[in-house]
Every structure is written in structure tokens, then in C-alpha cells.
Design a protein around this motif. Structure first.
Motif, PDB file in Angstrom:
ATOM      1  N   THR A 219      -9.613  -1.710  -9.857  1.00  0.00           N
ATOM      2  CA  THR A 219      -8.687  -2.740  -9.395  1.00  0.00           C
ATOM      3  C   THR A 219      -7.327  -2.491 -10.025  1.00  0.00           C
ATOM      4  OG1 THR A 219      -9.202  -4.274 -11.197  1.00  0.00           O
ATOM      5  CG2 THR A 219     -10.553  -4.429  -9.194  1.00  0.00           C
ATOM      6  N   GLY A 220      -6.277  -2.986  -9.401  1.00  0.00           N
ATOM      7  CA  GLY A 220      -4.950  -2.801  -9.949  1.00  0.00           C
ATOM      8  C   GLY A 220      -3.950  -3.779  -9.363  1.00  0.00           C
ATOM      9  N   THR A 221      -2.758  -3.774  -9.922  1.00  0.00           N
ATOM     10  CA  THR A 221      -1.677  -4.652  -9.490  1.00  0.00           C
ATOM     11  C   THR A 221      -0.492  -3.799  -9.030  1.00  0.00           C
ATOM     12  OG1 THR A 221      -0.624  -4.756 -11.671  1.00  0.00           O
ATOM     13  CG2 THR A 221      -2.426  -6.317 -11.231  1.00  0.00           C
ATOM     14  N   SER A 222       0.601  -4.462  -8.707  1.00  0.00           N
ATOM     15  CA  SER A 222       1.799  -3.755  -8.260  1.00  0.00           C
ATOM     16  C   SER A 222       2.456  -2.948  -9.367  1.00  0.00           C
ATOM     17  CB  SER A 222       2.809  -4.747  -7.677  1.00  0.00           C
ATOM     18  OG  SER A 222       3.151  -5.744  -8.633  1.00  0.00           O
ATOM     19  N   ASP A 223       1.954  -3.057 -10.607  1.00  0.00           N
ATOM     20  CA  ASP A 223       2.440  -2.183 -11.676  1.00  0.00           C
ATOM     21  C   ASP A 223       2.006  -0.738 -11.448  1.00  0.00           C
ATOM     22  OD1 ASP A 223       3.777  -4.126 -13.141  1.00  0.00           O
ATOM     23  OD2 ASP A 223       1.968  -4.686 -14.259  1.00  0.00           O
ATOM     24  N   TYR A 224       1.059  -0.539 -10.536  1.00  0.00           N
ATOM     25  CA  TYR A 224       0.560   0.791 -10.198  1.00  0.00           C
ATOM     26  C   TYR A 224       0.684   1.001  -8.696  1.00  0.00           C
ATOM     27  CZ  TYR A 224      -1.532   0.302 -14.804  1.00  0.00           C
ATOM     28  OH  TYR A 224      -1.713   0.097 -16.151  1.00  0.00           O
ATOM     29  N   GLU A 225       0.961   2.232  -8.304  1.00  0.00           N
ATOM     30  CA  GLU A 225       0.977   2.543  -6.890  1.00  0.00           C
ATOM     31  C   GLU A 225      -0.440   2.423  -6.322  1.00  0.00           C
ATOM     32  OE1 GLU A 225       2.639   6.396  -6.588  1.00  0.00           O
ATOM     33  OE2 GLU A 225       4.670   5.738  -7.101  1.00  0.00           O
ATOM     34  N   ILE A 226      -0.531   2.098  -5.047  1.00  0.00           N
ATOM     35  CA  ILE A 226      -1.846   2.067  -4.414  1.00  0.00           C
ATOM     36  C   ILE A 226      -2.414   3.479  -4.464  1.00  0.00           C
ATOM     37  CG2 ILE A 226      -3.090   1.671  -2.268  1.00  0.00           C
ATOM     38  CD1 ILE A 226      -1.044  -0.442  -1.566  1.00  0.00           C
ATOM     39  N   PRO A 227      -3.596   3.663  -5.028  1.00  0.00           N
ATOM     40  CA  PRO A 227      -4.119   5.016  -5.259  1.00  0.00           C
ATOM     41  C   PRO A 227      -4.351   5.793  -3.971  1.00  0.00           C
ATOM     42  CG  PRO A 227      -5.276   3.434  -6.636  1.00  0.00           C
ATOM     43  CD  PRO A 227      -4.454   2.638  -5.669  1.00  0.00           C
ATOM     44  N   TYR A 228      -4.120   7.103  -4.060  1.00  0.00           N
ATOM     45  CA  TYR A 228      -4.522   8.016  -2.999  1.00  0.00           C
ATOM     46  C   TYR A 228      -6.001   8.357  -3.181  1.00  0.00           C
ATOM     47  CZ  TYR A 228       0.393   8.708  -1.849  1.00  0.00           C
ATOM     48  OH  TYR A 228       1.692   8.522  -1.466  1.00  0.00           O
ATOM     49  N   LEU A 229      -6.680   8.618  -2.074  1.00  0.00           N
ATOM     50  CA  LEU A 229      -8.124   8.818  -2.074  1.00  0.00           C
ATOM     51  C   LEU A 229      -8.498  10.196  -1.562  1.00  0.00           C
ATOM     52  CD1 LEU A 229      -9.107   5.502  -0.221  1.00  0.00           C
ATOM     53  CD2 LEU A 229      -8.803   5.805  -2.693  1.00  0.00           C
ATOM     54  N   CYS A 230      -9.692  10.657  -1.937  1.00  0.00           N
ATOM     55  CA  CYS A 230     -10.328  11.772  -1.245  1.00  0.00           C
ATOM     56  C   CYS A 230     -11.812  11.763  -1.585  1.00  0.00           C
ATOM     57  CB  CYS A 230      -9.678  13.118  -1.567  1.00  0.00           C
ATOM     58  SG  CYS A 230     -10.048  13.797  -3.200  1.00  0.00           S
ATOM     59  N   THR A 231     -12.583  12.475  -0.798  1.00  0.00           N
ATOM     60  CA  THR A 231     -14.005  12.658  -1.076  1.00  0.00           C
ATOM     61  C   THR A 231     -14.267  14.149  -1.217  1.00  0.00           C
ATOM     62  OG1 THR A 231     -14.578  12.768   1.286  1.00  0.00           O
ATOM     63  CG2 THR A 231     -14.655  10.602   0.221  1.00  0.00           C
ATOM     64  N   ALA A 232     -15.149  14.495  -2.145  1.00  0.00           N
ATOM     65  CA  ALA A 232     -15.510  15.903  -2.345  1.00  0.00           C
ATOM     66  C   ALA A 232     -16.899  15.944  -2.960  1.00  0.00           C
ATOM     67  CB  ALA A 232     -14.507  16.609  -3.254  1.00  0.00           C
ATOM     68  N   GLY A 233     -17.745  16.821  -2.418  1.00  0.00           N
ATOM     69  CA  GLY A 233     -19.110  16.875  -2.908  1.00  0.00           C
ATOM     70  C   GLY A 233     -19.778  15.531  -2.748  1.00  0.00           C
ATOM     71  N   ASN A 234     -20.423  15.065  -3.792  1.00  0.00           N
ATOM     72  CA  ASN A 234     -21.123  13.781  -3.753  1.00  0.00           C
ATOM     73  C   ASN A 234     -20.350  12.687  -4.477  1.00  0.00           C
ATOM     74  OD1 ASN A 234     -23.443  12.248  -2.973  1.00  0.00           O
ATOM     75  ND2 ASN A 234     -24.206  12.338  -5.078  1.00  0.00           N
ATOM     76  N   ARG A 235     -18.996  12.831  -4.500  1.00  0.00           N
ATOM     77  CA  ARG A 235     -18.208  11.892  -5.286  1.00  0.00           C
ATOM     78  C   ARG A 235     -17.001  11.371  -4.509  1.00  0.00           C
ATOM     79  NH1 ARG A 235     -19.907  12.062 -10.551  1.00  0.00           N
ATOM     80  NH2 ARG A 235     -18.086  10.898 -11.283  1.00  0.00           N
ATOM     81  N   ALA A 236     -16.601  10.165  -4.863  1.00  0.00           N
ATOM     82  CA  ALA A 236     -15.355   9.563  -4.391  1.00  0.00           C
ATOM     83  C   ALA A 236     -14.304   9.732  -5.478  1.00  0.00           C
ATOM     84  CB  ALA A 236     -15.567   8.080  -4.101  1.00  0.00           C
TER      85      ALA A 236
END
Length: 448
Positions: A219-236
Motif C-alpha cells: 500500500t502507499g500514498t501520494s508520497d510515492y509514485e503509483i508502482p509499475y508492475l510486471c510478472t515473471a516466472g511464478n512471481r509478481a
């Protein structure tokens, strides 16, 4: 939000334009001017505000500018600080072959060497991401404001579209789904609140067209940018970067991950200052661009094994060069610049760069696709796949040939968009098909 998925600003500007499907194949509805429709948003104490759907989805994703081709800027290299302990990539001008160089490449005549294996209709304004040969993640716009978007998985073999998130898990007012990624093992998505600036990362395991119970991992607030995502292998994977101003601006950037369906979060990388690019999935590996912990600002493209988190390869750019995207295809790093730099030899120009031979470094011959970059590249068969101004092109380094994938008549001006990352047999592209009676997003699947 940082630029990042070169595609992120472009993609968000085309979201929220039509009705999302609740069945495996969506029934298309008329969608003209949907981006500019007004939506009434209730506020505390009986007040309200009115925003367009474009403003809502752009606000939720934290994007401050809409997609614009040709937005590259000129940047003068004036930094004097350097460290002799940092080994950086050096490429001379005569070691770079560009698409625009006369006689450097020849066009393949006739049909493109990639075969079209499927065409699938999605709601107009849908966004698509693929780093698998079997499935793609889709963000589907709705016709209303509650929710703005839904999450879906597209089967690339038969076009079956399964809505896996009909609404955000978060029930508080203002939260909406604003980003999603998947592979054959699981799915990860972001829910953001355009009123408060809060965001949440959820992920879940996947089996065919169904997913497990959502797990809140960050979880986060506007003090941090909205995270970029990716999936690889068996992990987020997700990348936490402090906002450039605010309470957290001096904090480190982090790459984090969790096994699908698990709440056990792993810190994979910590970078002093803001990372340079969004994470890039090769399928079983992840590319990030942290800063080197030294005097001066050096961005180091870093390849990590998804399962173990261990470093497999790295390549450092000269200061002050900052890539728009960084990836890894067919055994080589690739990166792009949307600004030009003075006095940097063959790396001075705008475009997407990749070594012609595997494992390229200083002294190697490099290729530059010298068009303003708007998507990270991919690889299929013997072809380096790149988004051009309006089409997606493939380049055969060994044969010194290239081709373009044809765009159908009547598509949106931005043309075809490259949804795939990494090295795959299957390449996914998509484009908007505006129409008064059958507006839709056309997803096309190509095989080498």
C-alpha cells in the motif's frame, strides 16, 4: 508518475471509452466521444465535482501528460562529475547502424514474415500487455464511473476474453483498477484512489481462466509514485519509487516481488535515488535500471532472475544518460532514449538501441531504430520487434532486412501498438478501430 512504460502515458489517454464485456467475447457498443463524457464525483459535505472520464483515468494512474508522438527533447550534456571506477558503455558513431542510413537495411518485399494467427475484438479503448505466448492482461473500460475499468485475461490461442476483476477489491469510494499484468501463473494489479492519492497492489495465482483469492502485498500514498508492475516466472513484481517532491523524496527506490498467491514479500533490489525505467519482463527474468552507488548519476541496466532474484547481467550508461525503457531480448540489453545527448558518440540520438550481436558492449556494432520510442521492444524468431511511428516493424540483424506489419484501414492515427515484451514465438499488437456502430480495439496475434 514517471514516464515508464513509454506506453503508460499513451495507454492511459486511450482508456475509459467503451463498455467492458462480462462474457468471453465482448459485445461491441458505440463509443464516440466517450473520453470526454462528464462524470459527477461526490465529495464530502454534500459537495461534488465534475470531471471527464479522460481526467479520471489519467488522474488515477498519476499521469500528467497525454501521449504525443515526436515529443523528444534536446538535452545538452553539461555534467562534469564522473568516476573512473564506473565502467560505462561507449559506442562510436561509426559503430551504429540506423534504420535511416541509406543502404544499411533493405525492405522485405511482399507479406510480412510473421503469420497472423488471430484477430480479436475488445471494447474500444482497451489496453493490452503480453509477456507470455499463451495469455495477455487487459484493462477494459466501462461505460460508467463505478467502476471505470475492469481487469481481464485474453487467451491468445482462441480469443477467449475472461473478466477476472469486475470491480476493484477496495470498497472505499474513489478506488479503481488502473493497471494489470499477467502470465500463465498469476496476475498482479494496481488499485488507485484519484481523490486521495492512495494506491494498493494486489496479486493472485491463476489457473486457466480463473484466479485465486486476491492478496494485498503493498500500500502507499501520494508520497510515492503509483508502482509499475510486471510478472515473471511464478512471481509478481512491482517497483516503489518516491515522488520527486514530498515526504519520501529522499528515500530509496525498491523492486519488490511475491510468489503468486503468497503474502511473503521479497525485496529484490534497492537503489539510491529514483530508478530510471519501469521493470521489464523477459518471461523468466526482470530488467530494472537502478542508479550506481557512486559519485555522479549513472543508470545501470540490470537483469535479474525472477525466481531467485539474483543478478545475471548488467550494463551501465554514461552519465547523465537516462533511458526511457530498458529491456533484454535474445541475449542482449536494449534501451531507448526520447531525448538526444551531445558528445556521446553513437548514443547521442533519439531512438531504440540494441547490439547487433549477442552480449554487445563497448566496441560492438549497434543498431538504432531512430524513431521516437513509444513502446519497449520485443523479439520473435530472428526479428527485433519495435514500435515505429504508426506501425510495428521487425528487423533481422543478420540479414540486414526489415518489414512492417500492415495496419488496417480506418484505425486510429497512432496505428499499431506493441503489447509484447521479451523473446517469444508469439507477438501481440493492438490498435483502435473507431466507428459509429462498431468501435473496438483490435488485438492481433502474430507467430514467427
Amino acid at each position: 508518475m514517471a514516464k515508464g512504460a513509454s506506453s503508460a502515458a499513451f495507454k492511459a489517454s486511450h482508456a475509459a471509452t467503451a463498455r467492458a464485456a462480462n462474457a468471453s467475447r465482448p459485445k461491441m457498443r458505440q463509443a464516440p466521444n466517450a473520453l470526454n463524457e462528464q462524470v459527477r464525483i461526490p465529495l464530502p459535505e454534500g459537495k461534488h465535482t465534475t470531471l471527464t472520464r479522460r481526467q479520471l483515468i489519467v488522474g488515477a494512474a498519476g499521469i500528467g501528460a497525454l501521449f504525443a508522438i515526436g515529443a523528444g527533447a534536446q538535452v545538452a550534456t553539461t555534467a562534469k562529475e564522473a568516476s573512473s571506477t564506473v565502467a560505462t558503455l561507449e559506442v562510436s558513431e561509426d559503430a551504429v547502424v540506423s534504420l535511416s542510413d541509406e543502404g544499411a537495411l533493405s525492405a522485405i518485399e511482399g507479406d510480412a514474415p510473421l503469420a497472423l494467427s488471430g484477430e480479436y475484438k475488445l471494447p474500444y479503448g482497451s489496453l493490452v500487455w503480453a509477456n507470455s505466448d499463451s495469455c495477455a492482461a487487459c484493462l477494459l473500460p466501462t461505460e460508467g464511473a463505478d467502476p471505470l475499468c475492469q481487469g481481464a485475461i485474453l487467451n491468445l490461442s482462441d480469443g477467449t476474453l475472461t473478466t477476472i476483476l469486475e470491480a476493484p477489491v477496495s470498497t472505499e469510494r474513489g478506488f479503481d483498477i488502473c493497471d494489470i499484468r499477467c502470465n500463465e501463473h498469476g496476475v498482479v494489479w494496481t488499485e488507485a484512489n484519484c481523490l486521495s492519492g492512495e494506491w494498493r497492489i494486489y496479486q493472485a495465482s491463476a489457473s486457466g481462466t480463473s484466479i485465486g483469492s486476491p492478496v494485498l502485498v503493498e500500500t502507499g500514498t501520494s508520497d510515492y509514485e503509483i508502482p509499475y508492475l510486471c510478472t515473471a516466472g511464478n512471481r509478481a513484481f512491482w517497483q516503489v519509487v518516491p515522488a520527486s517532491s514530498g515526504n519520501a523524496s529522499a528515500e530509496d527506490s525498491l523492486l519488490k516481488s511475491a510468489s503468486f498467491g503468497s503474502s511473503d514479500v521479497r525485496e529484490d533490489w534497492r537503489s539510491k535515488g529514483r530508478m530510471g525505467t519501469a521493470p521489464y519482463s523477459t518471461g523468466d527474468e526482470v530488467v530494472i535500471t537502478p542508479r550506481v552507488d557512486t559519485t555522479g548519476v549513472y543508470y545501470q541496466m540490470t537483469l535479474l532472475d525472477a525466481d531467485s532474484g539474483s543478478k545475471k547481467d548488467e550494463l551501465t550508461l554514461p552519465t547523465p544518460m537516462k533511458p526511457l525503457d530498458a529491456g533484454y531480448v535474445n541475449g542482449r540489453f536494449t534501451f531507448s532514449f526520447d531525448a538526444s545527448y551531445q558528445n556521446q558518440g553513437g548514443l547521442s540520438g533519439i531512438g531504440t538501441f540494441a547490439p547487433i550481436d549477442r552480449g554487445g558492449s563497448s566496441g560492438s556494432e549497434w543498431f538504432c531504430f531512430d524513431r521516437n520510442p513509444t513502446a519497449a521492444p520485443a523479439w520473435s524468431g530472428s526479428y527485433f520487434m519495435v514500435k515505429s511511428t504508426r506501425t510495428v516493424s521487425g528487423i533481422d540483424f543478420a540479414a540486414r532486412t526489415y518489414f512492417t506489419l500492415p495496419c488496417p484501414d480506418g484505425c486510429d492515427d497512432y496505428g499499431d501498438f506493441l503489447a509484447s515484451t521479451g523473446t517469444h514465438d508469439v507477438i501481440v499488437t493492438y490498435l483502435g478501430m473507431p466507428s459509429d456502430d462498431d468501435a473496438h480495439t483490435l488485438v492481433r496475434v502474430w507467430k514467427a
